[in-house]
Structure formats: C-alpha cells, structure tokens
Design a protein around this motif. Structure first.
Motif, short mmCIF file in Angstrom:
data_model
loop_
_atom_site.label_atom_id
_atom_site.label_comp_id
_atom_site.label_asym_id
_atom_site.label_seq_id
_atom_site.Cartn_x
_atom_site.Cartn_y
_atom_site.Cartn_z
N GLY A 43 -30.27 33.35 -22.30
CA GLY A 43 -28.98 32.72 -22.09
C GLY A 43 -28.64 32.67 -20.61
N THR A 44 -27.53 32.02 -20.31
CA THR A 44 -27.08 31.90 -18.92
C THR A 44 -25.64 32.39 -18.82
N ILE A 197 -21.46 34.10 -21.77
CA ILE A 197 -22.88 33.76 -21.83
C ILE A 197 -23.04 32.64 -22.84
N ILE A 198 -23.81 31.63 -22.46
CA ILE A 198 -24.12 30.53 -23.37
C ILE A 198 -25.60 30.62 -23.70
N VAL A 199 -25.89 30.71 -24.99
CA VAL A 199 -27.28 30.80 -25.44
C VAL A 199 -27.51 29.73 -26.51
N ASP A 200 -28.61 29.01 -26.42
CA ASP A 200 -28.94 27.96 -27.38
C ASP A 200 -29.85 28.52 -28.45
N PRO A 243 -25.35 25.53 -29.08
CA PRO A 243 -24.85 26.51 -28.13
C PRO A 243 -23.94 27.55 -28.78
N HIS A 245 -21.42 30.75 -27.68
CA HIS A 245 -20.70 31.32 -26.54
C HIS A 245 -20.29 32.75 -26.88
N THR A 260 -29.90 35.86 -18.80
CA THR A 260 -29.60 36.98 -19.68
C THR A 260 -30.53 36.96 -20.89
N GLN A 261 -30.64 38.12 -21.51
CA GLN A 261 -31.39 38.23 -22.76
C GLN A 261 -30.40 38.66 -23.84
N VAL A 262 -30.29 37.86 -24.89
CA VAL A 262 -29.31 38.11 -25.95
C VAL A 262 -30.05 38.42 -27.25
#
Length: 350
Positions: A43-44, A197-200, A243, A245, A260-262
C-alpha cells in the motif's frame, strides 16, 4: 598516586560495563495459537488533509511569515498584503458615517418639533411629511454606509492571510514585493497528524473485509495498527483491483508516499507460534524476536504470518522451551545477559 588513580578508573569502567551488559526484561513462554489467515499487500501512505492556501484579496505582498519546512498552527499569520489605501478608505467611510448620524440626529429633533407644530396647525401636513421623508431617507443612508464600512473592514482582515489548517509548509509560491490577485496560491500546508493508507485488493478479498476492521501494518519494518474506514466499490479498469482505505496513527516518522505492507484477512485459520505483537522488533535490519536461553537474550529472525489485536503468529527458529521478551527488548543486544524484572507488570493480552 597516578597508578592508584588509573587502577580506580579501570575498575570503575569495568563495573559500569558490567552493569550495561545486563538488562532487565519481562518475558513469557512461547505458546501455540491460532489466528485468521492473512495475505500481505503493498500500500501507499498519504496524509489525509492538505491545503493549497489561496489569497482572498489582491495587492502587494508586504510580509511573509513562513518558509518551507515550517510547522505552523491553525490561524497562524502566513503573509501580509499591503493595505494602506484600504485603511484610508475605511477612515473616509467612518467619517461619512459619523456625518450621516449627526444629520439624522438633527432631523429627528426637527421631526419632533414639526409634529408639535402640526398639532397646533402651525405647519401644513405636506411640510411635516417632507421632513419625515428626509429623516427616513437619511436612516437608509446610514444603513448603507454601515454596510460599506463593514465590507471594507472584512476586506482589511483578508490582507492578513492566515493558515486554514495546522501542519507543515511543503511549498511556497510567493515572494515579498510581488503583486497577487484573488485566488492566487501562496503556499501548501500538509497536516501530518492524520494519515491514511490506500491498498488495492482483488475482488476475492472483499468478502473478508469490512469497515472498522483492525489490520496489521508494517512500515519501514515497524509494526502499526490500522483500521479500515472505506472500501471503494469501483475497480481500476486496468488492474481489476479495488482500493481499500485505512487510518493509521502517525508516530512522527511518516512521510507522504511511503510504501507500506498491509496484512489483510483472507479467510481460514493459521496455526503456529503465537507471541505478543510488541515483542517483534527490527534488529540488524531484520524482523526478530528476542528469546531467553540460559539467562541470555538471543535475537531470532522471524516471518510474521498473521497479526491481529495484541498477538501475532510468527515463523522462525524458535524452540518450545523458549521464552520471548515483550518488555525491554528495544535495548537488547544478541547474547546480552538478562534478568527478569521483579516489578509486577501487566501481561499482554492473549
């Protein structure tokens, strides 16, 4: 005497070194446990609140109270625009308003006098109504002048450009002596207190996720707790991912755009060595836990398989007889002598 002093200094040094090489810790036996299976996604990190501050007035920049990198509070003065002409205009409007109020006061007295004269038929009704009309007209003039004065004062307050939010100045767009117009940006402020954090994720993950769900987050090999607050039901047309959040609390080390790592629940259960999540530290660039063997602490590299709440399932060269350190681990070195604390500290949640 010099030799005696040297011997005393060496003894003190050895004593101090011995004290440093022994650390007080709190540990607990490693346990077998179960947690929900998780999958790791990249993620970012972004700061949620950012503002490009724009000028609400025009004029020459007279003073700038910030520079890039400054930390500022909400409503702090950022810049001052020259207001000399506007202040003169306000003085003129105040004088005109005062004059109009004097005239209105005289007209009120005149109207009262004409009213008495009208009762005694000393003046005509037409004369009375003419004075009454002038008095009402002057009152309307006072209202208009008051409104104009308030508008000018409001415009004057805009000459002092203030910060709409608190945060860090990340960009500066003006210089002293420049002319700016209404709407021209002067700086950009980023509020670093609120991060997301936004992770797809693929569609197969959506059934295991929900708003308010806590998830594990790893940033620069440090572990954090995140909470999902939005799952966007619209896929990226190229990647076919959705996405997600989540909020994460900034400990002061975050910068916008960090990778980031989610760890997200993927269904099912995973079994293994369960340890308190707080015992996982970065040691020599590797995720590790410290275990106690023969009164010494040893760093054991681990892989985090699942992290939920206060606990984590890890994989590594751990023995069933090991005790894992969950208090005091941040100052340990490999092979350091340790002793258990006699203070009754609260055990981590299990």
């Amino acid at each position: 005497m010099r030799i005696l002093f040297l011997l005393m200094f060496m003894c003190f040094g050895l004593f101090a070194q011995d004290k440093v090489t022994e650390a007080t810790i709190v540990s607990q036996p490693i346990q077998k446990g179960k947690l929900q299976a998780q999958t790791s996604f990249l993620g970012t990190l972004h700061f949620v609140n950012a503002s490009k501050v724009a000028s609400q007035t025009s004029g020459v920049v007279e003073k700038i109270n910030f520079k890039i990198g400054d930390s500022i509070k909400i409503n702090a003065s950022l810049a001052q625009v020259n207001a000399d002409l506007l202040q003169k205009e306000i003085q003129s409007k105040q004088a005109k308003l005062k004059q109009a109020q004097y005239i209105h006061e005289r007209q009120q007295k005149e109207l009262a006098r004409y009213k008495n004269l009208l009762k005694s038929e000393s003046v005509s009704l037409q004369q009375y109504e003419s004075i009454e009309y002038e008095q009402k007209s002057q009152y309307s003039n006072i209202l208009a002048l008051t409104s104009e004065l308030e508008s000018a004062k409001m415009e004057l307050s805009k000459k002092n450009i203030k910060a709409p939010i608190g945060g860090i100045i990340v960009d500066k767009m003006i210089n002293k002596g420049e002319w700016i117009n209404v709407g021209d940006p002067i700086c950009e402020i980023v509020d670093t207190t609120s991060a997301e954090i936004i992770v797809d994720v693929p569609s197969t993950m959506l059934t295991h996720l929900k708003n308010g769900q806590e998830v594990g987050v790893i940033i620069e090999k440090k572990h954090y707790r995140g909470k999902i607050y939005a799952i966007i039901p619209r896929a990226d047309t190229h990647t076919r991912t959705f996405p997600v959040h989540l909020h994460v609390e900034n400990d002061g080390s975050f910068v916008d755009g960090m990778a980031t790592q989610v760890l997200l629940s993927s269904g099912g259960v995973i079994e293994g060595n369960m340890v308190p999540r707080d015992c996982i530290v970065e040691y020599l660039g590797t995720q590790s836990v410290f275990v106690v063997r023969d009164s010494k602490a040893y760093a054991v590299p681990v892989e985090v398989l699942s992290m939920q709440g206060e606990n984590a399932i890890v994989r590594g060269n751990l023995k069933s007889t090991d005790s894992v350190v969950y208090r005091g681990q941040d100052r340990l070195q490999n092979g350091m002598q340790v002793r258990e604390s006699t203070i009754n500290l609260k055990n981590p949640k299990k």
